[in-house]
Design a protein around this motif. Structure first.
Motif, PDB file in Angstrom:
ATOM      1  N   LYS B   2       0.846  -1.189   0.000  1.00  0.00           N
ATOM      2  CA  LYS B   2       0.000   0.000   0.000  1.00  0.00           C
ATOM      3  C   LYS B   2       0.888   1.249   0.000  1.00  0.00           C
ATOM      4  CE  LYS B   2      -3.789   0.440   2.822  1.00  0.00           C
ATOM      5  NZ  LYS B   2      -4.522   0.858   4.047  1.00  0.00           N
ATOM      6  N   VAL B   3       0.525   2.213  -0.854  1.00  0.00           N
ATOM      7  CA  VAL B   3       1.297   3.458  -0.945  1.00  0.00           C
ATOM      8  C   VAL B   3       0.393   4.626  -0.547  1.00  0.00           C
ATOM      9  CG1 VAL B   3       2.598   4.999  -2.463  1.00  0.00           C
ATOM     10  CG2 VAL B   3       2.715   2.527  -2.798  1.00  0.00           C
ATOM     11  N   MET B   4       0.920   5.503   0.297  1.00  0.00           N
ATOM     12  CA  MET B   4       0.186   6.702   0.682  1.00  0.00           C
ATOM     13  C   MET B   4       0.913   7.911   0.101  1.00  0.00           C
ATOM     14  SD  MET B   4      -0.839   7.612   4.589  1.00  0.00           S
ATOM     15  CE  MET B   4      -0.192   9.200   5.079  1.00  0.00           C
ATOM     16  N   VAL B   5       0.141   8.855  -0.437  1.00  0.00           N
ATOM     17  CA  VAL B   5       0.737  10.074  -0.994  1.00  0.00           C
ATOM     18  C   VAL B   5       0.100  11.283  -0.334  1.00  0.00           C
ATOM     19  CG1 VAL B   5       1.455  11.219  -3.111  1.00  0.00           C
ATOM     20  CG2 VAL B   5       0.611   8.889  -3.209  1.00  0.00           C
ATOM     21  N   GLY B  53       2.317  -2.909 -11.118  1.00  0.00           N
ATOM     22  CA  GLY B  53       1.955  -4.079 -10.323  1.00  0.00           C
ATOM     23  C   GLY B  53       2.680  -4.138  -8.991  1.00  0.00           C
ATOM     24  N   ILE B  54       3.419  -3.088  -8.627  1.00  0.00           N
ATOM     25  CA  ILE B  54       4.166  -3.087  -7.368  1.00  0.00           C
ATOM     26  C   ILE B  54       3.288  -2.595  -6.229  1.00  0.00           C
ATOM     27  CG2 ILE B  54       6.136  -2.064  -6.152  1.00  0.00           C
ATOM     28  CD1 ILE B  54       7.483  -1.920  -8.992  1.00  0.00           C
ATOM     29  N   ALA B  55       2.563  -1.508  -6.456  1.00  0.00           N
ATOM     30  CA  ALA B  55       1.644  -1.012  -5.428  1.00  0.00           C
ATOM     31  C   ALA B  55       0.279  -1.675  -5.622  1.00  0.00           C
ATOM     32  CB  ALA B  55       1.509   0.504  -5.540  1.00  0.00           C
ATOM     33  N   SER B  56      -0.354  -2.028  -4.508  1.00  0.00           N
ATOM     34  CA  SER B  56      -1.677  -2.640  -4.591  1.00  0.00           C
ATOM     35  C   SER B  56      -2.758  -1.585  -4.462  1.00  0.00           C
ATOM     36  CB  SER B  56      -1.838  -3.691  -3.498  1.00  0.00           C
ATOM     37  OG  SER B  56      -1.528  -3.103  -2.245  1.00  0.00           O
ATOM     38  N   LEU B 112       4.853   2.458   2.042  1.00  0.00           N
ATOM     39  CA  LEU B 112       5.616   3.561   1.466  1.00  0.00           C
ATOM     40  C   LEU B 112       4.773   4.830   1.534  1.00  0.00           C
ATOM     41  CD1 LEU B 112       8.015   4.681  -0.270  1.00  0.00           C
ATOM     42  CD2 LEU B 112       6.769   3.897  -2.295  1.00  0.00           C
ATOM     43  N   VAL B 113       5.400   5.924   2.004  1.00  0.00           N
ATOM     44  CA  VAL B 113       4.727   7.224   1.960  1.00  0.00           C
ATOM     45  C   VAL B 113       5.522   8.124   1.029  1.00  0.00           C
ATOM     46  CG1 VAL B 113       3.917   9.233   3.256  1.00  0.00           C
ATOM     47  CG2 VAL B 113       3.910   6.967   4.340  1.00  0.00           C
ATOM     48  N   LEU B 114       4.826   8.627   0.001  1.00  0.00           N
ATOM     49  CA  LEU B 114       5.456   9.543  -0.951  1.00  0.00           C
ATOM     50  C   LEU B 114       4.942  10.953  -0.687  1.00  0.00           C
ATOM     51  CD1 LEU B 114       5.074   7.409  -4.189  1.00  0.00           C
ATOM     52  CD2 LEU B 114       7.228   8.407  -3.463  1.00  0.00           C
ATOM     53  N   LEU B 170      11.832  -1.184   3.863  1.00  0.00           N
ATOM     54  CA  LEU B 170      10.436  -0.749   3.973  1.00  0.00           C
ATOM     55  C   LEU B 170       9.922  -1.041   5.385  1.00  0.00           C
ATOM     56  CD1 LEU B 170       9.168  -2.004   0.523  1.00  0.00           C
ATOM     57  CD2 LEU B 170       9.566   0.361   1.218  1.00  0.00           C
ATOM     58  N   PRO B 171       8.993  -0.308   5.904  1.00  0.00           N
ATOM     59  CA  PRO B 171       8.358   0.867   5.303  1.00  0.00           C
ATOM     60  C   PRO B 171       9.288   2.084   5.313  1.00  0.00           C
ATOM     61  CG  PRO B 171       7.555   0.564   7.538  1.00  0.00           C
ATOM     62  CD  PRO B 171       8.457  -0.611   7.256  1.00  0.00           C
ATOM     63  N   ALA B 172       9.040   2.998   4.346  1.00  0.00           N
ATOM     64  CA  ALA B 172       9.945   4.136   4.193  1.00  0.00           C
ATOM     65  C   ALA B 172       9.201   5.374   3.713  1.00  0.00           C
ATOM     66  CB  ALA B 172      11.048   3.772   3.195  1.00  0.00           C
ATOM     67  N   ILE B 173       9.917   6.502   3.846  1.00  0.00           N
ATOM     68  CA  ILE B 173       9.405   7.801   3.378  1.00  0.00           C
ATOM     69  C   ILE B 173      10.254   8.247   2.192  1.00  0.00           C
ATOM     70  CG2 ILE B 173       9.015  10.226   4.015  1.00  0.00           C
ATOM     71  CD1 ILE B 173       7.475   8.365   5.850  1.00  0.00           C
TER      72      ILE B 173
END
Lengths: 379, 249
Positions: B2-5, B53-56, B112-114, B170-173
């Motif tokens: 899961k990726v958060m932006v 296909g890396i982030a769900s 991951l947080v972008l 991971l997890p990372a910023i």
């Protein structure tokens, strides 16, 4: 930012997305397109990917479900960047609106999704060398020959014709029935017997070439839009829509000219102070702004009527008349504010003046719009 | 994964910014607003990770007043799956934003947080770093390239001497720099479709975060206007002016 009457957040989001594309991709090329007469049909696939080429259509046929106001704003954004491109799109809409309004679902399914996806560009052939403001005077004939029509005649000023996938052609199926003898057909561009001439040498919108097209070809009966004799009615409904597109193009060119004039007036110094300090210049700017905003309001009013499903022929004519005449005034006055520099080809003012000139002529000249407006009152 | 932006609503980069007459801040009335350009790059990267296909799932988060919903709709139109607005009419300084984001991270548990490296309004360049410190996560700031290989995130970052590549667990910023990617043109059908994607609204109180400013802004002023230049007649005059007026040597 405060919005003009009736524009929603969605309309603005769509217009912003179109503006971004137009400013990044179209605006930097506009002077080259004009100078070298580069066909803006080259942008059709990118514009289709964005969603613009089907924007006039319902979602079922590849449209995006945008409101008429969003369509107006988007065309204005494109015209602000490149008048030729707006004109090219307008010609495409004339063709697809013809199919949408005049055709049944079968022919809509055959042509409209491809038109929206950019696979096929549309062209619209109504005008003839001897029939401009009087389309009923057309002499192109469509005569039934079994499961086909034999189409014979010459059409004039047909935008997009050379690069089109299909051309919507209006022709007489009954030469004795006046306007009720006109029918509309969708003709594949590469049908044997279609000759597209070299483009006309134009004063403006030089990236939207217009051609004379000669037809002596067979068209399947299945490619007729609606019943025999319904063509004139279809054309009039199509023009109600397209006049709003022309109004939008007028607004876009006017916006570009006014913004340039304001920036110039603030920057340019005369006798040690900015031009903008001179009352004479301020009044010019005020008149330009007044006419621009008035044209916006009547155009959005017409778009609202269209969105509500009301009859809007008179409002569409008023919008087209008001906005195109305003564009003539605004582009010319903006050039005047720039003085001698405005007359050079280094600045876009002279191009804006030339591009705006056609807006008072095509899709019904200003004089015809007055007739349409008057008829709605006295007829 | 899961990726958060995180996305911020700022004055559009095309707007010529003006200060309020009383010096209390930047004039925002009748000014066009847009997504912070660096955040747009972050959203684009997240969406590309999803397309690869890396982030769900891609979750966009914004913090601020109600109109931030428009900014989140843009992120959804670009390809984010859902959005969260932490609604607050108070001034939110980077530390408050980092604390709020930490609380959202604790709820959402992204890998991951972008974020954009900084916002073009205050140019603080603090939120990503503060968030990493608060969470105790590794950080890759000013990223110009992001790759995932064998569970590690390789982040190429632009530094004074050239490029530096970090391997982050991971997890990372990660904070996005200008050259990470070129954001796509949002397609018009996506704008319409974005209206149907979920957008949740919560408040700082829901997250139990105190957002009171720790810094006080005293005054905002326009830069002094540049003085007009002059022409010199000769090299000797130029040298004399450099020596006696500009005192460069």
């Amino acid at each position: 930012m405060s919005e003009r009457l009736g524009i929603t957040e969605d309309d603005r989001a769509i217009a912003d997305a179109v503006a971004r594309f137009a400013q990044n991709e179209l605006a930097p090329q506009a002077h080259i397109v004009d100078r070298d007469e580069i066909r803006t049909t080259r942008y059709a696939s990118q514009l289709a990917e964005l969603g613009v080429m089907g924007m006039n259509l319902p979602e079922r046929w590849g449209g995006i479900g945008a409101s008429p106001a969003a369509l107006i704003l988007s065309i204005a954004e494109i015209a602000k960047a490149c008048g030729s491109t707006a004109s090219m799109i307008g010609a495409h809409y004339l063709a697809t609106d013809s199919i949408l309004i005049g055709g049944d679902d079968m022919i809509r399914d055959r042509y409209l999704p491809d038109a929206a996806s950019g696979a096929k560009l549309g062209a619209f052939a109504l005008t003839e060398p001897g029939a401009g403001s009087n389309p009923a005077g057309m002499i192109t004939r469509a005569e039934r020959e079994g499961e086909h029509y034999r189409l014979r005649g010459v059409k004039q000023f047909i935008s997009n014709a050379d690069d089109a996938g299909f051309i919507v052609v209006y022709a007489k199926t009954d030469p004795n029935a006046g306007t009720r003898g006109i029918s509309a057909f969708v003709v594949d561009r590469h049908t044997p017997g279609i000759t597209v001439s070299a483009p006309e040498k134009l004063m403006g919108i030089r990236g939207a070439p217009a051609h004379e097209v000669t037809f002596d070809c067979l068209v399947p009966v299945a490619n007729r839009l609606g019943e025999e004799g319904a063509g004139f009615y279809t054309a009039m409904k199509v023009l109600d829509n397209s006049r709003l597109d022309v109004a939008a193009t007028s607004l876009g060119l006017s916006e570009a000219a006014l913004a340039a004039a304001v920036a110039w007036a603030k920057e340019r110094k005369v006798g040690g102070e900015p031009l903008a300090n001179k009352q004479g210049i301020q009044w010019m700017l005020a008149d330009m702004k007044l006419r621009l905003e008035a044209a916006w309001l009547i155009t959005l009013q017409a778009a609202a009527k269209r969105g509500a499903g009301e009859k809007f022929s008179d409002y569409s004519a008023m919008a087209k008349l008001c906005a195109s005449e305003a564009a003539g005034f605004i582009t010319d006055t903006a050039l005047q504010v720039h003085g001698g520099y405005g007359f050079t080809r280094e600045l876009p003012l002279e191009r804006l003046v030339r591009d705006a000139r056609i807006l008072r002529i095509y899709e019904g000249a200003s004089e015809i719009q007055r007739t349409v407006i008057a008829r709605a009152m006295v007829a | 994964m899961k990726v958060m932006v995180a996305v911020k609503r700022v004055v559009d980069f095309n707007v010529k910014v003006r200060c309020k007459a009383d010096g209390s801040g930047v004039e925002l009335a009748n000014v066009k607003m847009a997504m912070n350009p660096f955040d747009e790059i972050a959203v684009e990267e997240a969406v590309r990770l999803k397309e690869a296909g890396i982030a769900s799932e891609v979750v966009a988060v914004s913090l601020g007043a109600k109109p931030c919903e428009e900014t989140l709709r843009t992120a959804l139109a670009m390809g984010a799956d859902r959005a969260i607005l932490v609604e607050s009419d108070s001034e939110l300084q980077p530390l408050a934003v980092a604390k709020l984001l930490m609380a959202v991270v604790e709820r959402e548990a992204p890998q991951l947080v972008l974020l954009g490296k900084q916002a073009i309004d205050d140019d603080a360049n603090q939120t990503g770093q503060m968030l990493a410190a608060l969470l105790g996560w590794p950080q890759g700031t000013f990223a110009s390239r992001v790759e995932l290989s064998e569970g590690q995130l390789k982040v190429t970052r632009e530094i004074d001497g050239g490029l530096e590549t970090l391997a982050l667990a991971l997890p990372a910023i990660v904070t996005a720099d200008l050259r990470l990617n070129e954001p796509r043109y949002v397609k018009l059908p996506s704008i319409m479709a974005a209206k149907k994607k979920p957008l949740a609204v919560i408040t700082p109180q829901d997250l139990g975060v105190d957002v009171a400013p720790r810094l006080k802004q005293l005054k905002v002023a326009e830069p002094a206007p540049r003085r007009a230049g002059g022409q010199v007649g000769s090299v000797a005059e130029l040298v004399s002016k450099l020596k006696n007026e500009a005192k460069v040597f």
